[in-house]
Design a protein around this motif. Structure first.
Motif, PDB file in Angstrom:
ATOM      1  N   MET A   1       0.843  -1.184   0.000  1.00 17.43           N
ATOM      2  CA  MET A   1       0.000   0.000   0.000  1.00 17.43           C
ATOM      3  C   MET A   1       0.885   1.244   0.000  1.00 17.43           C
ATOM      4  SD  MET A   1      -2.643  -0.981   2.989  1.00 17.43           S
ATOM      5  CE  MET A   1      -3.357  -2.605   3.077  1.00 17.43           C
ATOM      6  N   SER A   2       0.507   2.229  -0.735  1.00 18.18           N
ATOM      7  CA  SER A   2       1.197   3.510  -0.648  1.00 18.18           C
ATOM      8  C   SER A   2       0.152   4.589  -0.454  1.00 18.18           C
ATOM      9  CB  SER A   2       2.021   3.779  -1.908  1.00 18.18           C
ATOM     10  OG  SER A   2       1.182   3.820  -3.035  1.00 18.18           O
ATOM     11  N   LEU A   3       0.548   5.670   0.176  1.00 21.11           N
ATOM     12  CA  LEU A   3      -0.404   6.702   0.567  1.00 21.11           C
ATOM     13  C   LEU A   3      -0.692   7.635  -0.590  1.00 21.11           C
ATOM     14  CD1 LEU A   3      -1.877   7.543   3.175  1.00 21.11           C
ATOM     15  CD2 LEU A   3      -0.067   9.211   3.515  1.00 21.11           C
ATOM     16  N   ASP A   4      -1.950   8.012  -0.745  1.00 18.69           N
ATOM     17  CA  ASP A   4      -2.359   8.951  -1.783  1.00 18.69           C
ATOM     18  C   ASP A   4      -3.474   9.818  -1.228  1.00 18.69           C
ATOM     19  OD1 ASP A   4      -4.105   8.702  -4.963  1.00 18.69           O
ATOM     20  OD2 ASP A   4      -2.854  10.294  -4.136  1.00 18.69           O
ATOM     21  N   SER A   5      -3.102  10.738  -0.339  1.00 22.58           N
ATOM     22  CA  SER A   5      -4.129  11.516   0.348  1.00 22.58           C
ATOM     23  C   SER A   5      -3.539  12.809   0.855  1.00 22.58           C
ATOM     24  CB  SER A   5      -4.684  10.712   1.521  1.00 22.58           C
ATOM     25  OG  SER A   5      -5.626  11.473   2.233  1.00 22.58           O
ATOM     26  N   SER A   6      -4.376  13.787   1.116  1.00 16.83           N
ATOM     27  CA  SER A   6      -3.959  15.007   1.786  1.00 16.83           C
ATOM     28  C   SER A   6      -4.639  15.056   3.133  1.00 16.83           C
ATOM     29  CB  SER A   6      -4.353  16.240   0.953  1.00 16.83           C
ATOM     30  OG  SER A   6      -5.739  16.433   0.974  1.00 16.83           O
ATOM     31  N   LYS A   7      -4.024  15.801   4.036  1.00 21.63           N
ATOM     32  CA  LYS A   7      -4.538  15.820   5.401  1.00 21.63           C
ATOM     33  C   LYS A   7      -5.904  16.481   5.497  1.00 21.63           C
ATOM     34  CE  LYS A   7      -0.213  15.576   7.952  1.00 21.63           C
ATOM     35  NZ  LYS A   7       0.597  16.160   9.021  1.00 21.63           N
ATOM     36  N   ASN A   8      -6.293  17.266   4.463  1.00 22.78           N
ATOM     37  CA  ASN A   8      -7.568  17.951   4.525  1.00 22.78           C
ATOM     38  C   ASN A   8      -8.726  17.050   4.130  1.00 22.78           C
ATOM     39  OD1 ASN A   8      -6.385  20.397   5.284  1.00 22.78           O
ATOM     40  ND2 ASN A   8      -5.898  20.892   3.150  1.00 22.78           N
ATOM     41  N   GLU A   9      -8.453  15.890   3.589  1.00 23.82           N
ATOM     42  CA  GLU A   9      -9.501  14.979   3.174  1.00 23.82           C
ATOM     43  C   GLU A   9      -9.977  14.124   4.334  1.00 23.82           C
ATOM     44  OE1 GLU A   9      -7.785  12.769  -0.002  1.00 23.82           O
ATOM     45  OE2 GLU A   9      -8.125  14.339  -1.488  1.00 23.82           O
ATOM     46  N   GLU A  16      -2.895  -0.559  -2.968  1.00 25.62           N
ATOM     47  CA  GLU A  16      -2.331  -1.867  -2.660  1.00 25.62           C
ATOM     48  C   GLU A  16      -0.979  -2.017  -3.349  1.00 25.62           C
ATOM     49  OE1 GLU A  16      -5.004  -5.701  -2.095  1.00 25.62           O
ATOM     50  OE2 GLU A  16      -4.489  -5.352  -4.195  1.00 25.62           O
ATOM     51  N   ASN A  17       0.075  -2.217  -2.535  1.00 29.74           N
ATOM     52  CA  ASN A  17       1.432  -2.359  -3.077  1.00 29.74           C
ATOM     53  C   ASN A  17       2.290  -3.001  -2.006  1.00 29.74           C
ATOM     54  OD1 ASN A  17       4.041  -2.104  -4.012  1.00 29.74           O
ATOM     55  ND2 ASN A  17       3.762  -0.020  -4.783  1.00 29.74           N
ATOM     56  N   SER A  18       2.683  -4.253  -2.224  1.00 30.48           N
ATOM     57  CA  SER A  18       3.418  -4.994  -1.198  1.00 30.48           C
ATOM     58  C   SER A  18       4.789  -4.412  -0.916  1.00 30.48           C
ATOM     59  CB  SER A  18       3.557  -6.466  -1.604  1.00 30.48           C
ATOM     60  OG  SER A  18       4.291  -6.576  -2.814  1.00 30.48           O
ATOM     61  N   GLY A  19       5.332  -3.628  -1.848  1.00 34.60           N
ATOM     62  CA  GLY A  19       6.676  -3.099  -1.646  1.00 34.60           C
ATOM     63  C   GLY A  19       6.736  -1.738  -0.988  1.00 34.60           C
ATOM     64  N   ASN A  79     -10.014   4.144   1.983  1.00 40.48           N
ATOM     65  CA  ASN A  79     -10.279   3.622   0.649  1.00 40.48           C
ATOM     66  C   ASN A  79      -9.010   2.960   0.132  1.00 40.48           C
ATOM     67  OD1 ASN A  79     -12.254   3.719  -1.799  1.00 40.48           O
ATOM     68  ND2 ASN A  79     -10.268   4.275  -2.640  1.00 40.48           N
ATOM     69  N   LEU A  80      -9.110   1.692  -0.234  1.00 42.51           N
ATOM     70  CA  LEU A  80      -7.960   0.927  -0.702  1.00 42.51           C
ATOM     71  C   LEU A  80      -8.132   0.576  -2.175  1.00 42.51           C
ATOM     72  CD1 LEU A  80      -5.342  -0.706  -0.143  1.00 42.51           C
ATOM     73  CD2 LEU A  80      -6.811  -2.629   0.511  1.00 42.51           C
ATOM     74  N   GLY A  81      -7.269   1.145  -3.017  1.00 48.29           N
ATOM     75  CA  GLY A  81      -7.254   0.786  -4.425  1.00 48.29           C
ATOM     76  C   GLY A  81      -6.589  -0.569  -4.611  1.00 48.29           C
ATOM     77  N   LEU A  82      -7.223  -1.468  -5.346  1.00 55.49           N
ATOM     78  CA  LEU A  82      -6.741  -2.839  -5.460  1.00 55.49           C
ATOM     79  C   LEU A  82      -5.814  -3.007  -6.664  1.00 55.49           C
ATOM     80  CD1 LEU A  82     -10.071  -4.674  -4.556  1.00 55.49           C
ATOM     81  CD2 LEU A  82      -8.190  -3.991  -3.052  1.00 55.49           C
ATOM     82  N   SER A  83      -4.952  -4.018  -6.586  1.00 61.14           N
ATOM     83  CA  SER A  83      -3.894  -4.199  -7.573  1.00 61.14           C
ATOM     84  C   SER A  83      -4.039  -5.517  -8.315  1.00 61.14           C
ATOM     85  CB  SER A  83      -2.525  -4.155  -6.885  1.00 61.14           C
ATOM     86  OG  SER A  83      -2.351  -5.303  -6.077  1.00 61.14           O
ATOM     87  N   GLU A  84      -3.186  -5.717  -9.321  1.00 64.08           N
ATOM     88  CA  GLU A  84      -3.187  -6.944 -10.119  1.00 64.08           C
ATOM     89  C   GLU A  84      -2.742  -8.157  -9.312  1.00 64.08           C
ATOM     90  OE1 GLU A  84      -4.173  -7.416 -13.167  1.00 64.08           O
ATOM     91  OE2 GLU A  84      -4.535  -5.341 -13.800  1.00 64.08           O
ATOM     92  N   SER A  85      -2.016  -7.947  -8.229  1.00 62.35           N
ATOM     93  CA  SER A  85      -1.509  -9.084  -7.442  1.00 62.35           C
ATOM     94  C   SER A  85      -2.623  -9.820  -6.718  1.00 62.35           C
ATOM     95  CB  SER A  85      -0.457  -8.607  -6.432  1.00 62.35           C
ATOM     96  OG  SER A  85      -1.028  -7.660  -5.543  1.00 62.35           O
ATOM     97  N   ILE A 118     -12.823 -13.198   4.953  1.00 66.37           N
ATOM     98  CA  ILE A 118     -11.816 -13.490   3.940  1.00 66.37           C
ATOM     99  C   ILE A 118     -12.176 -12.690   2.700  1.00 66.37           C
ATOM    100  CG2 ILE A 118     -10.693 -15.274   2.564  1.00 66.37           C
ATOM    101  CD1 ILE A 118     -11.623 -17.309   4.710  1.00 66.37           C
ATOM    102  N   VAL A 119     -11.213 -11.924   2.172  1.00 66.67           N
ATOM    103  CA  VAL A 119     -11.479 -11.006   1.064  1.00 66.67           C
ATOM    104  C   VAL A 119     -10.412 -11.165  -0.009  1.00 66.67           C
ATOM    105  CG1 VAL A 119     -11.535  -8.574   0.387  1.00 66.67           C
ATOM    106  CG2 VAL A 119     -12.690  -9.296   2.475  1.00 66.67           C
ATOM    107  N   ARG A 120     -10.868 -11.121  -1.254  1.00 65.80           N
ATOM    108  CA  ARG A 120      -9.964 -10.995  -2.396  1.00 65.80           C
ATOM    109  C   ARG A 120     -10.651 -10.113  -3.419  1.00 65.80           C
ATOM    110  NH1 ARG A 120      -7.558 -15.407  -6.723  1.00 65.80           N
ATOM    111  NH2 ARG A 120      -5.457 -14.512  -6.858  1.00 65.80           N
ATOM    112  N   GLY A 121      -9.989  -9.039  -3.824  1.00 68.19           N
ATOM    113  CA  GLY A 121     -10.627  -8.064  -4.683  1.00 68.19           C
ATOM    114  C   GLY A 121     -10.149  -8.102  -6.115  1.00 68.19           C
ATOM    115  N   SER A 122     -10.930  -7.467  -6.980  1.00 67.40           N
ATOM    116  CA  SER A 122     -10.584  -7.321  -8.385  1.00 67.40           C
ATOM    117  C   SER A 122      -9.779  -6.036  -8.589  1.00 67.40           C
ATOM    118  CB  SER A 122     -11.869  -7.261  -9.217  1.00 67.40           C
ATOM    119  OG  SER A 122     -11.620  -6.777 -10.503  1.00 67.40           O
ATOM    120  N   PRO A 123      -8.765  -6.044  -9.462  1.00 62.90           N
ATOM    121  CA  PRO A 123      -7.953  -4.836  -9.669  1.00 62.90           C
ATOM    122  C   PRO A 123      -8.740  -3.665 -10.240  1.00 62.90           C
ATOM    123  CG  PRO A 123      -7.400  -6.540 -11.283  1.00 62.90           C
ATOM    124  CD  PRO A 123      -8.272  -7.181 -10.257  1.00 62.90           C
TER     125      PRO A 123
END
Length: 340
Positions: A1-9, A16-19, A79-85, A118-123
């Motif tokens: 996961m990487s952050l994509d947000s501003s503090k005002n939101e 989603e990003n394992s690295g 809010n978590l954006g899902l990835s191809e992994s 148990i959850v698995r999402g679509s990219p």
């Protein structure tokens, strides 16, 4: 996961990003204390947002763990954006509740105390998680990335990946998938260790690692057995409420813990409470409460200088003879063996 947000939101957006070092970025967002020692990343908060900690660590590449031991002061949505992994998320709520949904249009699912998910999402999709205000949360989440696991030359990783394929490959691979299990008190004992163990020495690390594998195995077993298991006479919400019985009894041993008073406290009929305890713990309300009293008694003998009469009073048993009889039957020794 990487952050994509501003503090005002109001909404915290993650990808989603394992690295990614998402815990470090979250610490900045929350203005929280960050500890990256002992192969774990932990943010600790005591501010206007929340009080408690969120921790993340990796068992090996492709298997990581998140722990939430925290209370938010206002509703907090992620809010978590899902990835191809497309990793699998195995979560267990030891305490509290939270809400989960795919995208921003689906109705939120209520994830209850002592419930597996148990959850698995679509990219092409995303996940929204809502942590309600004022709720003490203890949540353990195991994240499995099969693409990474299958590339490791470690026997256990191959076995885990093979088992996941065996159990879950029948589900549509291209769609969002969420399994909400029943109220599962067996998994709780492992997930509780995952949530609570803050020992960073070698023994603590081994205990936590063992609890993670046991928690995962218990969740897979619970999923596999769900279709053939005995149907509960109560709803999941009612069963989840009953899992608080031990905590309530522990704090009220010196009061009347009869079936009638307990049913009033939990807002259900005596018959329904009796059925729920039987379903969850395999015994009657009376025997379950007595077991809790005896367990607390031996704990007091081992950790305090209280004598037998004082321990009787603490666990809410007025008859010393009855206490000694039940104690000996359960532990094979009289209370006087511990304290004269």
């Amino acid at each position: 996961m990487s952050l994509d947000s501003s503090k005002n939101e109001e909404l915290l957006n993650l990808v989603e990003n394992s690295g990614a070092n998402h815990v470090r970025e979250m610490a900045t967002y929350f203005n929280a204390e960050l500890d990256e020692s002992n192969d774990a990343s932990t943010i600790t908060m005591d501010n206007n947002i929340a009080k408690g900690f969120i921790s993340s660590y990796r068992i090996f590449n492709g298997l990581s763990v998140w722990v939430y031991n925290i209370k938010f002061h206002s509703d907090f949505k992620v809010n978590l954006g899902l990835s191809e992994s497309r990793p699998y998320y195995f979560s267990y709520t030891v305490k509290g509740r939270f809400l989960h949904r795919f995208g921003d249009r689906e109705k939120f699912a209520d994830i209850l105390q002592n419930q597996n998910m148990i959850v698995r999402g679509s990219p092409e999709s995303s996940v929204q998680i809502l942590f309600p205000a004022g709720v003490d949360l203890k949540i353990a989440v195991i994240i499995l990335d099969l693409n990474l696991l299958e590339n490791l030359e470690i026997r256990n990783t191959k076995k885990i990946a093979a088992k996941i394929h065996e159990v879950f490959d029948k589900n549509p691979s291209e769609k969002n998938y969420r399994y909400l299990g029943g109220i599962d008190v067996q998994t709780k004992k492992f997930a509780s260790v995952v949530c609570q163990n803050n020992d960073h020495d070698i023994v603590g690390a081994l205990l936590t690692k063992g609890a993670v594998f046991n928690m995962l195995a218990s969740q897979i077993q619970s999923f596999s057995e769900n279709s053939s298991s005995e149907k509960s006479p109560l709803s999941k919400a009612e069963l989840s409420k009953i899992t608080s019985l031990a905590n309530y009894a522990t704090n009220n041993y010196e009061t009347s813990l009869t079936l009638r008073t307990l049913s009033r406290h939990f807002g259900m009929s005596p018959k329904k409470l009796q059925a729920g305890v039987k379903y969850l713990y395999g015994e009657s309300v009376g025997h379950y409460i007595l077991g809790l009293r005896m367990g607390h008694a031996i704990h007091l003998f081992n950790t305090t200088d209280l004598n037998v009469a004082e321990v009787c009073a603490r666990v809410g048993i007025a008859n010393g003879g009855y206490f000694s009889k039940v104690f000996k039957k359960r532990y094979g020794k009289l209370p006087s063996h511990y304290k004269g």
